[in-house]
Design a protein around this motif. Structure first.
Motif, PDB file in Angstrom:
ATOM      1  N   GLY A   1     -28.133  -9.291 -15.273  1.00 33.98           N
ATOM      2  CA  GLY A   1     -27.461  -8.930 -14.031  1.00 33.98           C
ATOM      3  C   GLY A   1     -26.880 -10.128 -13.309  1.00 33.98           C
ATOM      4  N   ALA A   2     -27.652 -11.228 -13.237  1.00 39.17           N
ATOM      5  CA  ALA A   2     -27.146 -12.434 -12.580  1.00 39.17           C
ATOM      6  C   ALA A   2     -25.956 -13.015 -13.335  1.00 39.17           C
ATOM      7  CB  ALA A   2     -28.269 -13.467 -12.470  1.00 39.17           C
ATOM      8  N   LEU A   3     -25.990 -12.956 -14.659  1.00 37.84           N
ATOM      9  CA  LEU A   3     -24.864 -13.463 -15.448  1.00 37.84           C
ATOM     10  C   LEU A   3     -23.626 -12.588 -15.260  1.00 37.84           C
ATOM     11  CD1 LEU A   3     -26.746 -14.420 -18.729  1.00 37.84           C
ATOM     12  CD2 LEU A   3     -25.681 -15.989 -17.107  1.00 37.84           C
ATOM     13  N   VAL A   4     -23.813 -11.270 -15.182  1.00 36.02           N
ATOM     14  CA  VAL A   4     -22.677 -10.378 -14.945  1.00 36.02           C
ATOM     15  C   VAL A   4     -22.042 -10.670 -13.589  1.00 36.02           C
ATOM     16  CG1 VAL A   4     -22.035  -7.967 -14.523  1.00 36.02           C
ATOM     17  CG2 VAL A   4     -23.451  -8.552 -16.488  1.00 36.02           C
ATOM     18  N   LEU A   5     -22.865 -10.977 -12.591  1.00 37.03           N
ATOM     19  CA  LEU A   5     -22.310 -11.360 -11.285  1.00 37.03           C
ATOM     20  C   LEU A   5     -21.415 -12.579 -11.422  1.00 37.03           C
ATOM     21  CD1 LEU A   5     -25.306 -10.954  -8.793  1.00 37.03           C
ATOM     22  CD2 LEU A   5     -23.530  -9.302  -9.373  1.00 37.03           C
TER      23      LEU A   5
ATOM     24  N   LEU B   1     -28.198  -5.662  -9.148  1.00 32.58           N
ATOM     25  CA  LEU B   1     -28.627  -5.366  -7.780  1.00 32.58           C
ATOM     26  C   LEU B   1     -29.745  -6.311  -7.353  1.00 32.58           C
ATOM     27  CD1 LEU B   1     -28.365  -3.571  -5.290  1.00 32.58           C
ATOM     28  CD2 LEU B   1     -30.084  -2.050  -6.284  1.00 32.58           C
ATOM     29  N   GLY B   2     -30.711  -6.574  -8.258  1.00 36.02           N
ATOM     30  CA  GLY B   2     -31.765  -7.518  -7.925  1.00 36.02           C
ATOM     31  C   GLY B   2     -31.229  -8.904  -7.645  1.00 36.02           C
ATOM     32  N   ALA B   3     -30.244  -9.349  -8.439  1.00 37.32           N
ATOM     33  CA  ALA B   3     -29.650 -10.661  -8.214  1.00 37.32           C
ATOM     34  C   ALA B   3     -28.875 -10.700  -6.902  1.00 37.32           C
ATOM     35  CB  ALA B   3     -28.741 -11.026  -9.388  1.00 37.32           C
ATOM     36  N   LEU B   4     -28.155  -9.622  -6.582  1.00 32.59           N
ATOM     37  CA  LEU B   4     -27.460  -9.564  -5.291  1.00 32.59           C
ATOM     38  C   LEU B   4     -28.446  -9.653  -4.133  1.00 32.59           C
ATOM     39  CD1 LEU B   4     -24.626  -6.885  -5.657  1.00 32.59           C
ATOM     40  CD2 LEU B   4     -24.357  -9.302  -5.117  1.00 32.59           C
ATOM     41  N   ALA B   5     -29.603  -8.997  -4.298  1.00 32.21           N
ATOM     42  CA  ALA B   5     -30.613  -9.057  -3.239  1.00 32.21           C
ATOM     43  C   ALA B   5     -31.117 -10.484  -3.049  1.00 32.21           C
ATOM     44  CB  ALA B   5     -31.772  -8.125  -3.585  1.00 32.21           C
ATOM     45  N   LEU B   6     -31.255 -11.226  -4.138  1.00 33.44           N
ATOM     46  CA  LEU B   6     -31.686 -12.620  -4.023  1.00 33.44           C
ATOM     47  C   LEU B   6     -30.609 -13.503  -3.395  1.00 33.44           C
ATOM     48  CD1 LEU B   6     -33.438 -13.081  -7.483  1.00 33.44           C
ATOM     49  CD2 LEU B   6     -34.535 -13.229  -5.256  1.00 33.44           C
ATOM     50  N   LEU B   7     -29.344 -13.141  -3.588  1.00 34.82           N
ATOM     51  CA  LEU B   7     -28.239 -13.985  -3.142  1.00 34.82           C
ATOM     52  C   LEU B   7     -27.627 -13.544  -1.826  1.00 34.82           C
ATOM     53  CD1 LEU B   7     -26.431 -14.207  -6.601  1.00 34.82           C
ATOM     54  CD2 LEU B   7     -27.753 -16.030  -5.518  1.00 34.82           C
ATOM     55  N   VAL B   8     -28.128 -12.464  -1.231  1.00 33.60           N
ATOM     56  CA  VAL B   8     -27.457 -11.883  -0.074  1.00 33.60           C
ATOM     57  C   VAL B   8     -27.325 -12.866   1.073  1.00 33.60           C
ATOM     58  CG1 VAL B   8     -29.587 -10.910   0.895  1.00 33.60           C
ATOM     59  CG2 VAL B   8     -27.371  -9.854   1.415  1.00 33.60           C
ATOM     60  N   GLY B   9     -28.306 -13.767   1.239  1.00 34.62           N
ATOM     61  CA  GLY B   9     -28.228 -14.725   2.331  1.00 34.62           C
ATOM     62  C   GLY B   9     -27.150 -15.772   2.142  1.00 34.62           C
ATOM     63  N   ARG B  10     -26.651 -15.942   0.911  1.00 32.90           N
ATOM     64  CA  ARG B  10     -25.623 -16.939   0.628  1.00 32.90           C
ATOM     65  C   ARG B  10     -24.235 -16.336   0.463  1.00 32.90           C
ATOM     66  NH1 ARG B  10     -27.752 -21.904  -0.961  1.00 32.90           N
ATOM     67  NH2 ARG B  10     -30.004 -21.926  -1.187  1.00 32.90           N
ATOM     68  N   LEU B  11     -24.134 -15.025   0.540  1.00 30.10           N
ATOM     69  CA  LEU B  11     -22.842 -14.381   0.307  1.00 30.10           C
ATOM     70  C   LEU B  11     -21.865 -14.612   1.446  1.00 30.10           C
ATOM     71  CD1 LEU B  11     -23.909 -10.979  -1.285  1.00 30.10           C
ATOM     72  CD2 LEU B  11     -22.724 -12.862  -2.396  1.00 30.10           C
ATOM     73  N   GLY B  12     -22.353 -14.563   2.680  1.00 31.35           N
ATOM     74  CA  GLY B  12     -21.463 -14.747   3.813  1.00 31.35           C
ATOM     75  C   GLY B  12     -20.346 -13.717   3.821  1.00 31.35           C
ATOM     76  N   THR B  13     -19.099 -14.202   3.934  1.00 29.35           N
ATOM     77  CA  THR B  13     -17.942 -13.289   3.958  1.00 29.35           C
ATOM     78  C   THR B  13     -17.660 -12.673   2.593  1.00 29.35           C
ATOM     79  OG1 THR B  13     -16.466 -15.173   3.566  1.00 29.35           O
ATOM     80  CG2 THR B  13     -16.866 -14.533   5.855  1.00 29.35           C
ATOM     81  N   ASP B  14     -18.350 -13.128   1.552  1.00 26.90           N
ATOM     82  CA  ASP B  14     -18.153 -12.562   0.216  1.00 26.90           C
ATOM     83  C   ASP B  14     -18.949 -11.284  -0.001  1.00 26.90           C
ATOM     84  OD1 ASP B  14     -16.543 -14.697  -0.362  1.00 26.90           O
ATOM     85  OD2 ASP B  14     -18.078 -15.845  -1.428  1.00 26.90           O
ATOM     86  N   ALA B  15     -19.761 -10.885   0.973  1.00 26.07           N
ATOM     87  CA  ALA B  15     -20.648  -9.737   0.767  1.00 26.07           C
ATOM     88  C   ALA B  15     -19.875  -8.466   0.452  1.00 26.07           C
ATOM     89  CB  ALA B  15     -21.527  -9.537   2.007  1.00 26.07           C
ATOM     90  N   ALA B  16     -18.854  -8.174   1.254  1.00 31.04           N
ATOM     91  CA  ALA B  16     -18.117  -6.915   1.064  1.00 31.04           C
ATOM     92  C   ALA B  16     -17.457  -6.829  -0.315  1.00 31.04           C
ATOM     93  CB  ALA B  16     -17.084  -6.736   2.177  1.00 31.04           C
ATOM     94  N   PRO B  17     -16.649  -7.832  -0.735  1.00 33.47           N
ATOM     95  CA  PRO B  17     -16.040  -7.714  -2.072  1.00 33.47           C
ATOM     96  C   PRO B  17     -17.061  -7.736  -3.202  1.00 33.47           C
ATOM     97  CG  PRO B  17     -15.575  -9.863  -1.111  1.00 33.47           C
ATOM     98  CD  PRO B  17     -16.156  -9.033  -0.030  1.00 33.47           C
ATOM     99  N   ALA B  18     -18.147  -8.522  -3.044  1.00 31.96           N
ATOM    100  CA  ALA B  18     -19.147  -8.596  -4.112  1.00 31.96           C
ATOM    101  C   ALA B  18     -19.851  -7.251  -4.294  1.00 31.96           C
ATOM    102  CB  ALA B  18     -20.162  -9.693  -3.798  1.00 31.96           C
ATOM    103  N   VAL B  19     -20.274  -6.630  -3.206  1.00 29.06           N
ATOM    104  CA  VAL B  19     -20.979  -5.354  -3.303  1.00 29.06           C
ATOM    105  C   VAL B  19     -20.031  -4.255  -3.778  1.00 29.06           C
ATOM    106  CG1 VAL B  19     -22.265  -3.614  -2.010  1.00 29.06           C
ATOM    107  CG2 VAL B  19     -22.669  -6.033  -1.567  1.00 29.06           C
ATOM    108  N   ALA B  20     -18.771  -4.296  -3.336  1.00 28.31           N
ATOM    109  CA  ALA B  20     -17.801  -3.295  -3.785  1.00 28.31           C
ATOM    110  C   ALA B  20     -17.564  -3.407  -5.295  1.00 28.31           C
ATOM    111  CB  ALA B  20     -16.492  -3.466  -3.024  1.00 28.31           C
ATOM    112  N   ARG B  21     -17.444  -4.628  -5.782  1.00 25.80           N
ATOM    113  CA  ARG B  21     -17.247  -4.811  -7.230  1.00 25.80           C
ATOM    114  C   ARG B  21     -18.483  -4.362  -8.001  1.00 25.80           C
ATOM    115  NH1 ARG B  21     -14.830 -10.950  -6.472  1.00 25.80           N
ATOM    116  NH2 ARG B  21     -12.889 -10.343  -5.423  1.00 25.80           N
ATOM    117  N   TYR B  22     -19.662  -4.701  -7.476  1.00 22.77           N
ATOM    118  CA  TYR B  22     -20.889  -4.250  -8.147  1.00 22.77           C
ATOM    119  C   TYR B  22     -20.978  -2.735  -8.153  1.00 22.77           C
ATOM    120  CZ  TYR B  22     -25.666  -2.663  -8.500  1.00 22.77           C
ATOM    121  OH  TYR B  22     -26.791  -1.951  -8.854  1.00 22.77           O
ATOM    122  N   SER B  23     -20.526  -2.101  -7.085  1.00 23.84           N
ATOM    123  CA  SER B  23     -20.604  -0.644  -6.993  1.00 23.84           C
ATOM    124  C   SER B  23     -19.814   0.024  -8.111  1.00 23.84           C
ATOM    125  CB  SER B  23     -20.085  -0.184  -5.630  1.00 23.84           C
ATOM    126  OG  SER B  23     -20.125   1.212  -5.524  1.00 23.84           O
TER     127      SER B  23
END
Length: 687
Positions: A68-72, A232-254
């Motif tokens: 999952g982290a590599l796919v991100l 999803l687990g990797a996103l949860a670990l990285l959520v504090g570092r996403l900043g303004t990237d949160a919306a596009p990252a979660v949308a792409r993961y979705s």
């Protein structure tokens, strides 16, 4: 506790919740099924009986987090572009008012992948030890256990598979920690997928009924679940570092999660049918565990839908932490529970046991399937044995292509309907070739195998090349730079362009190289052990299908396609290349017709068919098939080249006419003037 500390606690708690719920669910599951109960003879001890399913669950979750982290890193997380040179700095300046990629989580995702892969490696070692203890019925502390374990990993298929998986996890650990680009992350992810394929081969007895279908469905299940859960687990670990990237990252993961949901659902249904054996299987303990898994899976689907419709749009406002964690933590917990129940299911005896079939015919011993009836025209259409991976690829290809066409039409762009029809015919032909009559009879008759090969290499590629899928994708898919300024990550469009313009892609697309690969690889394939390997191994069969389908597409696209990639030669050279390649192809068919040495003799020669011609006569018939089927696509390609040549001449003539209308045919006037000057120069001395 301040907000940053709370986010750090949540990040650290995500894998803990995943592991804890997984371990709890598997313990409850094995207790319910009774598989952890003590046995009278060969009891390995309570530590092994209860510890093995827990360790197996944690191992699979660590592997999922790695993938999952590599796919991100491959295609999800925004990534800041390298510092531009002075010459192109202006071209890369952010657009006024456009959102700018932060990219702060990208490098950390590779660290997460490396750490998770390290944990995966250690857990795989423990799993290997406990798996042998369970199989041997002895405690790891018993005398001579180490020597027996060494024999297990070197002499027994299960032991070798588990050792290979552990080695792949260790290599993935190193690779994830040293790569820094999407390409490097893609190679590391491919290695993890290979490891999951290896794991999928251990989940069903090789001699049991429907082995190929069970293992392919399990592989699809493992990969889909690993990407879904791990990302999803990797996103949860990285959520504090996403900043303004949160919306596009979660949308792409979705979007990826939706495809994973479909893959897991499809493979789960197939695997359940194989193992339950009928509705009565639902009344067993195995059926009850399966029902629990289905319910939890449905809950996951609903949570994902809520994420897609409510959470993702609100992330644009910048409230990444709370909004993401509102459902993510619950989703992670349910994912852990599903993983635990899945391991408990795998540890429990299904209603249809993994026992060798009573069929002892030569055909079954070789192929793992009963000998099909004698082929007739009707049987070629009526006989089906589903190749789940190829069937899923064909259906996904149809869905994606039609979605792209609809996307173009919605924005007012036209797409020729003949190209769409061509793609549908190509995918349906591919589906029939890999799961219908050619697949059924291709394992027992050389001539039928040649039909399958020729259709994959020469018929399907014509439909695919004329449908221009790469061109459609480049027109329909949005670019990452248009979504987020300064984003150097790769989405589907960027990956297509990377592959098309890479050195390897450019080399393989060269018309001469494509022709040599198309014709030469066929000779290498049939006159080497690779041919028999493709018969005996599902991996070999998959490699054969992918290679010859791709080789055929590259060759046809170089001749008549419109997709980018090759530098196409003039039309006369195209015809010359086509006929030269087909002449070599015909020579191969003639060699088979006159040959007296049986290819893959240990396979076709021992099939024990009570019907049809002898093995050598069937091989000679296969040579006729290779010769005959090759002629029809050759004629079709020659006609298409001729038609394209005529249209190109007509377009050139129309351009010349328009130019003449604009400037009074200055080019012809200049040409006539040049002839006049030459005539004057030639008559000067004599005068």
């Amino acid at each position: 506790m301040d907000q940053s500390s709370a986010v750090s606690v949540r990040r650290a708690g995500a894998p803990a919740v995943l592991a804890a719920t997984g371990a709890l669910a598997v313990l409850v599951g094995v207790a319910f099924s009774g598989t952890a109960a003590a046995v009278a003879l060969g009891d390995p001890g309570a530590v092994v009986r209860w510890g093995l399913p827990v360790v197996e669950t944690l191992t699979e979750l660590a592997g999922a987090l790695t993938l999952g982290a590599l796919v991100l890193a491959v295609c999800v997380l925004p990534r800041r572009a390298p510092a531009p040179d002075a010459g192109d700095r202006a071209a890369r300046e952010p657009r006024p008012g456009a959102a700018v990629a932060d990219g702060g989580a990208y490098a950390r995702s590779l660290v997460v992948a490396g750490v998770a892969a390290g944990a995966w490696t250690l857990l795989s070692v423990v799993h290997l030890v406990l798996a042998y203890a369970s199989v041997a019925g002895s405690s790891p502390t018993s005398p001579g256990f180490g020597d027996e374990l060494a024999l297990f990993v070197t002499q027994i298929d299960l032991g070798r598979s588990l050792l290979t998986l552990t080695t792949l996890a260790a290599v993935a650990t190193v690779l994830a920690l040293v790569v820094a680009t999407p390409t490097g992350a893609a190679w590391a992810a491919a290695l993890v997928v290979v490891a999951l394929w290896q794991l999928g081969q251990t989940g069903h007895a090789a001699g049991a009924a429907s082995h190929e279908l069970a293992t392919s469905s399990l592989f699809l299940h493992l990969v889909g679940a690993a990407v879904w859960i791990g990302a999803l687990g990797a996103l949860a670990l990285l959520v504090g570092r996403l900043g303004t990237d949160a919306a596009p990252a979660v949308a792409r993961y979705s979007t990826i999660a939706a495809w994973c949901f479909a893959a897991v659902a499809l493979s789960g249904v197939v695997n359940s049918i194989v193992r339950l054996g009928g509705w009565e299987g639902l009344g067993t303990r195995y059926g009850a565990l399966l029902a629990v898994k289905v319910v939890l899976f449905g809950v996951l689907g609903l949570l994902g839908l809520v994420h897609r419709r409510r959470t993702v749009p609100q992330l644009v406002g910048g409230r990444a932490g709370r909004l993401f964690w509102r459902l993510a933590l619950v989703e992670i917990a349910v994912m852990g529970a599903v993983s635990g129940v899945a391991v408990a299911l795998g540890s429990s005896p299904p209603p249809v046991p993994d026992e060798p079939s009573a069929d002892t015919s030569p055909a079954y011993l070789l192929t793992g399937h009963a000998l099909p009836p004698e082929p007739t025209g009707l049987q070629w259409v009526a006989q089906w044995r589903w190749d789940l991976l190829m069937a899923a690829a064909a259906v996904a290809g149809i869905v994606v292509y039609l979605r792209w066409v609809v996307r173009l039409r919605r924005r007012g762009d036209a797409w020729p309907w003949l190209r769409t029809v061509s793609w549908l015919l190509g995918m349906l032909t591919f589906l029939w070739t890999t799961s219908g009559g050619p697949a059924m009879y291709g394992h027992v008759l050389f001539s039928a195998h040649m039909v399958q090969h020729m259709v994959l290499a020469m018929v399907v590629p014509i439909f695919v090349a004329l449908s221009a899928p790469v061109t459609l994708a480049l027109r329909a898919l949005p670019g990452r730079s248009g979504q987020l300024s300064g984003d150097a990550s790769r989405g589907p469009r960027e990956w297509i362009l990377t592959l098309v313009h890479s050195r390897v892609g450019t080399f393989l697309a060269n018309p001469i190289v494509a022709a040599v690969n198309f014709a030469g690889s066929m000779v290498v394939f049939y006159y080497s052990p690779v041919f028999e390997w493709s018969m005996r191994s599902p991996v070999g069969h998959l490699v054969m299908v992918v290679h010859f389908s791709l080789a055929g597409y590259l060759f046809v696209n170089a001749l008549v396609g419109v997709d980018p990639g090759p530098t196409r030669p003039p039309y006369p050279m195209r015809l010359l290349l086509l006929f030269a390649t087909m002449a070599f192809h015909a020579f191969f068919g003639v060699a088979l017709v006159g040959g007296q040495s049986l290819l893959a003799a240990d396979w076709f020669g021992l099939m024990g068919r009570p019907w049809g011609p002898s093995a050598i006569r069937d091989q000679q018939l296969g040579g006729s098939v290779a010769w005959g089927i090759g002629e029809i696509p050759t004629v079709v390609l020659a006609i298409v080249v001729a038609v394209q040549w005529t249209r190109d001449d007509e377009r050139t003539a129309r351009r010349s006419d328009r130019r003449a209308d604009r400037d009074g045919d200055a080019e012809l006037d200049e040409y006539n003037a040049m002839l006049g000057r030459l005539a004057d120069r030639g008559s000067g001395p004599s005068a």
